[in-house]
Motif scaffolding. Structure first.
Motif, mmCIF file in Angstrom:
data_model
loop_
_atom_site.group_PDB
_atom_site.id
_atom_site.type_symbol
_atom_site.label_atom_id
_atom_site.label_comp_id
_atom_site.label_asym_id
_atom_site.label_seq_id
_atom_site.Cartn_x
_atom_site.Cartn_y
_atom_site.Cartn_z
ATOM 1 N N TYR A 1 1.721 62.386 32.065
ATOM 2 C CA TYR A 1 1.699 61.670 30.828
ATOM 3 C C TYR A 1 1.168 62.246 29.689
ATOM 4 C CZ TYR A 1 4.579 57.665 32.288
ATOM 5 O OH TYR A 1 5.819 57.023 32.394
ATOM 6 N N LEU A 2 0.107 63.081 30.105
ATOM 7 C CA LEU A 2 -0.571 63.560 28.966
ATOM 8 C C LEU A 2 0.452 64.836 28.328
ATOM 9 C CD1 LEU A 2 -3.391 64.148 27.555
ATOM 10 C CD2 LEU A 2 -3.797 66.150 29.195
ATOM 11 N N ARG A 3 1.176 65.360 29.207
ATOM 12 C CA ARG A 3 2.277 66.455 28.641
ATOM 13 C C ARG A 3 3.397 65.631 27.842
ATOM 14 N NH1 ARG A 3 3.522 71.274 32.819
ATOM 15 N NH2 ARG A 3 5.341 71.426 31.705
ATOM 16 N N GLN A 4 3.958 64.368 28.506
ATOM 17 C CA GLN A 4 4.762 63.537 27.883
ATOM 18 C C GLN A 4 4.382 63.112 26.427
ATOM 19 O OE1 GLN A 4 7.308 60.626 30.227
ATOM 20 N NE2 GLN A 4 5.474 61.151 31.949
ATOM 21 N N PHE A 5 3.071 62.572 26.309
ATOM 22 C CA PHE A 5 2.588 61.968 24.975
ATOM 23 C C PHE A 5 2.503 63.302 23.990
ATOM 24 C CE2 PHE A 5 0.503 58.324 27.471
ATOM 25 C CZ PHE A 5 1.506 57.487 27.175
ATOM 26 N N CYS A 6 1.714 64.510 24.464
ATOM 27 C CA CYS A 6 1.313 65.391 23.493
ATOM 28 C C CYS A 6 2.089 66.639 23.287
ATOM 29 C CB CYS A 6 -0.172 65.808 23.954
ATOM 30 S SG CYS A 6 -1.138 64.433 24.098
ATOM 31 N N CYS A 7 3.008 67.007 24.278
ATOM 32 C CA CYS A 7 3.885 67.965 24.250
ATOM 33 C C CYS A 7 5.302 67.646 24.251
ATOM 34 C CB CYS A 7 3.766 68.957 25.309
ATOM 35 S SG CYS A 7 2.191 69.781 25.297
ATOM 36 N N ASN A 8 5.835 66.830 25.048
ATOM 37 C CA ASN A 8 7.362 66.553 25.027
ATOM 38 C C ASN A 8 7.821 65.781 24.007
ATOM 39 O OD1 ASN A 8 6.626 67.799 27.528
ATOM 40 N ND2 ASN A 8 7.454 66.149 28.666
ATOM 41 N N CYS A 9 6.886 65.022 23.442
ATOM 42 C CA CYS A 9 7.093 63.992 22.386
ATOM 43 C C CYS A 9 8.031 62.863 22.970
ATOM 44 C CB CYS A 9 7.412 64.468 21.025
ATOM 45 S SG CYS A 9 6.357 65.608 20.265
ATOM 46 N N PHE A 10 8.192 62.691 24.084
ATOM 47 C CA PHE A 10 9.280 61.924 24.723
ATOM 48 C C PHE A 10 8.610 61.439 26.121
ATOM 49 C CE2 PHE A 10 12.818 61.509 27.954
ATOM 50 C CZ PHE A 10 13.724 60.629 27.104
ATOM 51 N N PHE A 11 8.623 60.220 26.525
ATOM 52 C CA PHE A 11 8.080 59.506 27.672
ATOM 53 C C PHE A 11 8.899 58.262 28.091
ATOM 54 C CE2 PHE A 11 6.356 57.283 24.148
ATOM 55 C CZ PHE A 11 5.930 55.946 24.496
ATOM 56 N N SER A 12 8.632 58.266 29.569
ATOM 57 C CA SER A 12 9.063 57.057 30.037
ATOM 58 C C SER A 12 8.039 55.763 29.998
ATOM 59 C CB SER A 12 8.874 57.263 31.618
ATOM 60 O OG SER A 12 9.468 55.992 32.389
ATOM 61 N N THR A 13 8.596 54.485 29.553
ATOM 62 C CA THR A 13 7.812 53.801 29.190
ATOM 63 C C THR A 13 7.648 52.652 30.392
ATOM 64 O OG1 THR A 13 9.532 51.899 28.404
ATOM 65 C CG2 THR A 13 8.708 53.662 26.496
ATOM 66 N N ASP A 14 8.034 52.989 31.404
ATOM 67 C CA ASP A 14 8.109 52.267 32.775
ATOM 68 C C ASP A 14 7.798 52.715 33.975
ATOM 69 O OD1 ASP A 14 8.797 49.457 33.139
ATOM 70 O OD2 ASP A 14 10.947 49.934 33.956
ATOM 71 N N PRO A 15 6.352 53.180 33.917
ATOM 72 C CA PRO A 15 5.859 53.781 35.210
ATOM 73 C C PRO A 15 5.109 52.861 36.082
ATOM 74 C CG PRO A 15 4.146 53.989 33.376
ATOM 75 C CD PRO A 15 5.605 53.393 32.891
ATOM 76 N N HIS A 16 5.867 51.743 36.483
ATOM 77 C CA HIS A 16 5.405 50.972 37.462
ATOM 78 C C HIS A 16 5.790 51.492 38.965
ATOM 79 C CE1 HIS A 16 9.517 49.410 38.534
ATOM 80 N NE2 HIS A 16 9.731 49.091 37.377
ATOM 81 N N ALA A 17 5.293 50.681 39.976
ATOM 82 C CA ALA A 17 5.228 51.214 41.233
ATOM 83 C C ALA A 17 6.597 51.535 41.957
ATOM 84 C CB ALA A 17 4.358 50.317 42.352
ATOM 85 N N GLY A 18 7.608 50.529 41.362
ATOM 86 C CA GLY A 18 8.875 50.759 41.946
ATOM 87 C C GLY A 18 9.675 51.961 41.431
ATOM 88 N N ASN A 19 9.075 52.785 40.300
ATOM 89 C CA ASN A 19 9.674 53.892 39.769
ATOM 90 C C ASN A 19 8.811 55.227 40.301
ATOM 91 O OD1 ASN A 19 11.384 52.316 38.515
ATOM 92 N ND2 ASN A 19 10.644 52.064 36.824
ATOM 93 N N LEU A 20 7.945 54.776 41.062
ATOM 94 C CA LEU A 20 7.204 56.271 41.213
ATOM 95 C C LEU A 20 7.108 56.194 42.905
ATOM 96 C CD1 LEU A 20 4.166 55.656 39.108
ATOM 97 C CD2 LEU A 20 5.864 57.360 38.579
ATOM 98 N N PHE B 1 14.689 56.589 34.094
ATOM 99 C CA PHE B 1 14.369 56.778 32.601
ATOM 100 C C PHE B 1 15.147 56.143 31.908
ATOM 101 C CE2 PHE B 1 13.189 60.480 35.267
ATOM 102 C CZ PHE B 1 11.847 60.655 34.963
ATOM 103 N N GLY B 2 15.842 54.810 32.209
ATOM 104 C CA GLY B 2 16.408 53.802 31.468
ATOM 105 C C GLY B 2 15.527 53.519 30.364
ATOM 106 N N GLN B 3 14.270 53.322 30.374
ATOM 107 C CA GLN B 3 13.381 52.883 29.236
ATOM 108 C C GLN B 3 12.667 54.148 28.935
ATOM 109 O OE1 GLN B 3 11.303 49.023 29.081
ATOM 110 N NE2 GLN B 3 12.854 48.317 30.205
ATOM 111 N N ALA B 4 12.823 54.791 27.560
ATOM 112 C CA ALA B 4 12.030 56.071 27.382
ATOM 113 C C ALA B 4 12.063 55.832 25.660
ATOM 114 C CB ALA B 4 12.674 57.206 27.524
ATOM 115 N N ALA B 5 10.934 56.119 25.036
ATOM 116 C CA ALA B 5 10.477 56.285 23.829
ATOM 117 C C ALA B 5 10.139 57.567 23.232
ATOM 118 C CB ALA B 5 9.454 55.366 23.293
#
Length: 645
Positions: A446-465, A482-486
């Motif tokens: 998530y550090l890479r998604q927030f700070c480098c990718n500028c694109f992230f999954s908004t739904d990291p609950h246990a069912g998706n991991l 990755f249905g919910q991403a921002a």
């Protein structure tokens, strides 16, 4: 014999405008739709049953007669209740007047009516009608919990009544758990299971709400969380012939095209979620083993209904006296938040968007088919250098984008262990140190998604991991869905990295710079009071990183800002509510907050001391690039030296 209609459906912003036509035929028990779209080829006629999900509705005249009879009873009951309420009032007004138009004979007859018995009869009719309807609903839901989704899509008031009844039951259980304290744990466990089971029956948005709650142990007790865990990956699904029919409906050519594309389809689902269910199959063209994500029917109808209600509720709260366009004290509006959520939710039910999101995520992390590293990563460090592939510690299923449709997602079959399934992880040889490494991998991702990718999954609950055990015996984090991403702007990404470093160093000046980069301060904000509040939060420990943990991980900490310096900064501090009014909440940060919230719950199941900043801090050098990181460290060293002398 038939009612025909034509129209245009534009469900939400950023969704395709679609032309619809259809017929509601006598004795059908359902509505038949034809779709014509300028962006997609025409799809076959799709039958939308009123009372079932994944199973065809009865088209017999008997079923229609029963529905008509039920509506007639309800209408008659309503008329009698209205008559009973209004007639006594009318009679009293007539008696009070000096002249009356009612003949004495009529008054005599009315006065002899046994109104008490009429009331009892009306009440009995309403009770019987309601009981019969409730019995039929429970009977259908006993076979399939999601059976009423179609009916709720057509009759939203029915879901409103079900929601109010669920809320009432939960309030009673909460009260009971306090009164019967010696059985409180058992009552709370039952209440959690009851809530989860009923959220399943209400629809996908309610399931998502439950998923968020069940990922936050601090919101509810452990008993509630345990009871609601079924919402993560145990949503009821259709099987057998019903699953086949659902699969055929997801492609334009129906059964013929589906059989041309896939073989060895397993009609028993591997997993099920709020929007769809996953089945195993093989691609005929390549022989690759794939997982097919099939979307449930009625979702667009349900979203249309639910989101329209949410917009009205949000508008109501925004218009309350004293709301001041604030959400939680931060300048924003509930309407804007719901509208932004609406856009993401509608994108989520177009699996072509999810396919595109998944491909982008894999490219950003340099992940290829089979869990192998890709030739290059599309994401770059802050210095513009290529980031290394994450294949050693992260995997996501490869997407076969050319065969995906709006309601079918075709991805590589990647089995894994649910990330919160402690027993299975231990059985697979995952040690406590391995779990901490997995928690670090989650924070790093998530550090890479927030700070480098500028694109992230908004739904990291246990069912998706999940956790995959590699050939070398090492566990690897697996991310699905990755249905919910921002997305974030580069400036927002820079601000997030800046505030993370500022919190680690307890640096007030950098915090202020970060807030300005992130765009969260309103025009005309009192910067002195904001600065004072930041200093107070650092001094009192309200905002902090786990410095002991950072040292154990080898992170080089700067000398934190002295208490005297922080106290000096607090001279101009204002009230909490006043300072919060200086902040605004762009929608992107609402989704960042949601992702962090869900990630925190999962992370703590792996590492009891987990927090995003402390677990992710050692990877800041990767985000910046080695040379850029060294430059910043030298600058920080001289800044600290200057402050000391």
């Amino acid at each position: 014999g038939a009612f025909s209609f034509q129209g245009t459906l534009n469900a939400a912003p950023n969704t395709r405008r679609t032309q619809w036509s259809g017929d509601l035929r006598k004795g059908g028990g359902g509505v038949e739709y034809h779709q014509r779209s300028s962006t997609t080829s025409s799809v076959p006629m799709m039958r939308m049953p009123l009372f079932s999900l994944g199973t065809s509705s009865s088209s017999s005249s008997v079923a229609q007669t029963k529905r008509k009879r039920g509506k007639l009873i309800q209408a008659l009951s309503s008329f009698l209740v209205f008559s009973f309420i209004t007639l006594p009032f009318s009679m009293s007004q007539a008696r009070a007047s000096t002249t009356t138009l009612v003949p004495p004979q009529v008054k005599s007859v009315v006065s002899k009516v046994p109104w008490k018995r009429v009331l009892q009869a009306v009440g009995a009719m309403i009770a019987v009608s309601s009981s019969i309807q409730t019995y039929n609903v429970k009977k259908r839901q006993a076979k399939l919990a999601t059976s009423e989704w179609g009916r709720y899509a057509n009759y939203p008031m029915a879901r409103g009544r079900a929601t109010m009844w669920l809320f009432t039951q939960q309030m009673v259980m909460v009260l009971l758990s306090k009164l019967v304290w010696f059985k409180s744990s058992e009552i709370r466990t039952y209440a959690g299971e009851h809530l989860a089971n009923n959220l399943l029956k209400l629809g996908p948005l309610y399931i998502k709400l439950g998923q968020i709650i069940s990922s936050r142990p601090n919101l509810l007790g452990k008993e509630w969380i345990d009871g609601m865990s079924i919402l993560q990956d145990k949503v009821p699904a259709t099987t057998g012939d019903d699953a086949l029919e659902l699969a055929y409906s997801t492609v334009d050519g129906g059964k013929e095209q589906f059989d041309e594309l896939f073989s060895d389809f397993d009609s028993t689902p591997l997993a099920a979620a709020s929007l769809g269910q996953v089945h195993r199959a093989k691609l005929r063209a390549t022989g690759d083993e794939v997982a097919l994500k099939l979307q449930r029917p009625f979702l667009r109808q349900i979203y249309d209904q639910d989101l329209a209600v949410l917009i009205k509720v949000a508008t109501f709260f925004d218009n309350l006296p004293g709301s001041g366009k604030n959400v939680g004290g931060v300048a924003s509006s509930w309407t804007k938040i719901v509208e932004d959520t609406e856009t993401i939710l509608y994108r989520e039910i177009d699996y072509r968007d999810e396919a595109s999101n998944s491909v982008r995520f894999a490219n950003d992390f340099g992940l290829a088919l089979g869990g192998r590293p890709a030739s290059n990563c599309t994401a770059k460090t802050k210095a513009g250098e290529a980031l290394p592939s994450a294949a050693d510690w992260l995997r996501t299923p490869h997407i076969f984008e050319d065969v995906c449709t709006e309601r079918l997602l075709v991805m590589e079959f990647v089995p894994s262990i649910k990330i919160t399934d402690t027993q299975k992880l231990e059985k697979a040889g995952v040690s406590e140190d391995d779990k901490i490494d997995l928690a670090d991998a989650l924070a790093r991702a998530y550090l890479r998604q927030f700070c480098c990718n500028c694109f992230f999954s908004t739904d990291p609950h246990a069912g998706n991991l999940g956790v995959e055990i590699m050939v070398n015996g090492k566990p690897r984090l697996v991310m699905y869905d990755f249905g919910q991403a921002a997305s974030l702007t580069p400036k927002q990404a820079d601000g997030i990295l800046e505030i993370i470093e500022a919190i680690i160093d307890m640096n007030v000046d950098r915090s202020m710079d970060a807030f300005e980069k992130m765009g969260v301060l309103v025009d005309g904000a009192d910067l002195k009071k904001v600065r004072a509040k930041i200093a107070e939060n650092y001094r009192t420990g309200k905002v902090k990183a786990n410095r002991k943990k950072l040292r154990r991980k080898g992170y080089e900490l700067k000398e934190k800002t002295s208490v005297a310096s922080l106290e000096a900064d607090e001279a101009d501090k204002g009230r909490d509510t006043e300072v919060m009014s200086f902040f605004t909440l762009p929608a992107e940060y609402a989704f960042v907050a949601r992702a962090l919230s869900q990630m925190d719950g999962v992370g703590k199941s792996l590492d009891s001391e987990f927090d995003f900043i402390s677990n992710g801090a050692p990877y800041i050098v990767e985000i910046k690039g080695a040379n850029e990181y060294l430059k910043d460290e030298v600058t920080k060293f001289f800044d600290n030296l200057f402050q000391r002398f």
